[in-house]
Design an enzyme around this catalytic site. Structure first.
Site, mmCIF file in Angstrom:
data_model
loop_
_atom_site.group_PDB
_atom_site.id
_atom_site.type_symbol
_atom_site.label_atom_id
_atom_site.label_comp_id
_atom_site.label_asym_id
_atom_site.label_seq_id
_atom_site.Cartn_x
_atom_site.Cartn_y
_atom_site.Cartn_z
ATOM 1 N N CYS A 190 73.231 35.989 0.559
ATOM 2 C CA CYS A 190 71.869 35.310 1.183
ATOM 3 C C CYS A 190 70.575 36.352 0.930
ATOM 4 O O CYS A 190 70.704 37.202 1.765
ATOM 5 C CB CYS A 190 72.015 34.503 2.336
ATOM 6 N N SER A 210 65.669 31.189 0.834
ATOM 7 C CA SER A 210 66.706 31.888 0.399
ATOM 8 C C SER A 210 67.539 31.476 -0.821
ATOM 9 O O SER A 210 67.633 30.177 -1.057
ATOM 10 C CB SER A 210 67.889 31.470 1.617
ATOM 11 N N PHE A 234 74.909 27.821 2.377
ATOM 12 C CA PHE A 234 75.397 27.240 0.878
ATOM 13 C C PHE A 234 76.614 26.605 0.958
ATOM 14 O O PHE A 234 77.398 26.768 1.784
ATOM 15 C CB PHE A 234 75.305 28.730 0.090
ATOM 16 N N THR A 247 89.864 28.139 -3.936
ATOM 17 C CA THR A 247 90.944 28.187 -3.230
ATOM 18 C C THR A 247 92.068 29.303 -3.332
ATOM 19 O O THR A 247 92.396 29.820 -4.627
ATOM 20 C CB THR A 247 91.710 26.639 -3.411
ATOM 21 N N THR A 258 66.099 36.789 0.464
ATOM 22 C CA THR A 258 64.934 36.171 0.672
ATOM 23 C C THR A 258 63.760 36.364 -0.532
ATOM 24 O O THR A 258 63.702 37.539 -1.049
ATOM 25 C CB THR A 258 64.425 36.591 1.754
ATOM 26 N N HIS A 288 76.753 35.653 3.867
ATOM 27 C CA HIS A 288 76.727 36.939 4.487
ATOM 28 C C HIS A 288 78.330 37.563 4.136
ATOM 29 O O HIS A 288 79.355 37.292 4.786
ATOM 30 C CB HIS A 288 76.820 36.823 6.128
ATOM 31 N N ALA A 290 68.350 44.973 1.652
ATOM 32 C CA ALA A 290 68.489 45.852 3.098
ATOM 33 C C ALA A 290 69.731 47.007 2.793
ATOM 34 O O ALA A 290 70.725 46.580 1.811
ATOM 35 C CB ALA A 290 68.735 45.085 4.124
#
Length: 235
Positions: free
Chosen positions: A54, A47, A2, A154, A56, A108, A70
């Site tokens: 991320c 995704s 992404f 930033t 599914t 992630h 999960a």
């Protein structure tokens, strides 16, 4: 993969702790609505990042989509605190034609951080966050990238001892992401810049190889230094 440029803000339609349907997979599922803008080209298995995580797609309609979550994801993110009506940042995975306006975001999530300060400065807002897991502060650098709930931002200040960092959010971003809807004490998902972790790993591997080799340049250098010092002490 992404970019950290949030496309739209969606709404949690349903959070199920045990979804026994085929699309739920006998686990936790999350259904997001108000998402029609990003579903015109969606497929099962695609995704989509929800608050920078991320996930599914397991089911979708013209306006809604479902994902499974999960146990590891629940441990690392703030998704377990979502409920019906919660607002979430949404971004589809990159394509070969995507403009790269943010930075390389995996989706992630590394950890979460608490919002400890929110201070207006002109039409911007300076947010300060405290990491739940302080070991990740070493990857946060002044003027480096940071992903906060899926938003590429930033870093403007880092306090290593307190495991805190700050960002400044412009007016446009305030109007298009969920962070301004949150209050002090709420948690956000954090993904640190991947580059720092990769560099650290390569340095560790290189040092381990040098130390474990009897004839490596590093061992030879240390040997020569020790021999020189011993010779000088015995002279």
């Amino acid at each position: 993969m992404f970019t950290g440029i949030v496309e739209i803000v969606g709404t949690v339609l349903e959070y199920q702790e045990l979804d026994v349907s085929a699309s739920g997979g006998n686990g936790v599922s999350l259904t997001i609505t108000d998402a029609s803008k990003i579903l015109s080209d969606v497929h099962i298995g695609d995704s989509i990042a929800i608050n920078g995580t991320c996930l599914t797609v397991t089911k979708f309609t013209d306006n809604d989509f479902k994902v499974g979550i999960a146990p590891e994801t629940l441990k690392k993110t703030n998704l377990g605190s979502l409920k019906k009506g919660s607002k979430v940042n949404l971004e589809r995975a990159m394509t070969g034609e995507t403009r790269f306006g943010g930075h390389m975001v995996q989706g992630h999530v590394d950890t979460v951080a608490e919002i400890v300060s929110s201070v207006p400065e002109g039409n911007a807002i300076v947010y300060t966050f405290k990491l739940r897991d302080p070991e990740f502060i070493k990857y946060v650098v002044h003027k480096g990238f940071i992903c906060v709930d899926g938003t590429s931002l930033t870093v403007t200040n880092v306090n290593d001892d307190a495991a805190e960092f700050s960002i400044m959010m412009i007016k446009h971003t305030q109007e298009n992401v969920v962070l301004p809807l949150k209050k002090l004490g709420d948690f956000v998902n954090i993904e640190v810049d991947l580059a720092g972790k990769l560099i650290e790993k390569q340095v560790q591997v290189a040092l381990d190889n040098e130390i474990n080799s009897d004839n490596s340049p590093l061992i030879n250098l240390i040997t020569r230094i020790v021999q020189k010092v011993v010779k000088e002490q015995l002279a």
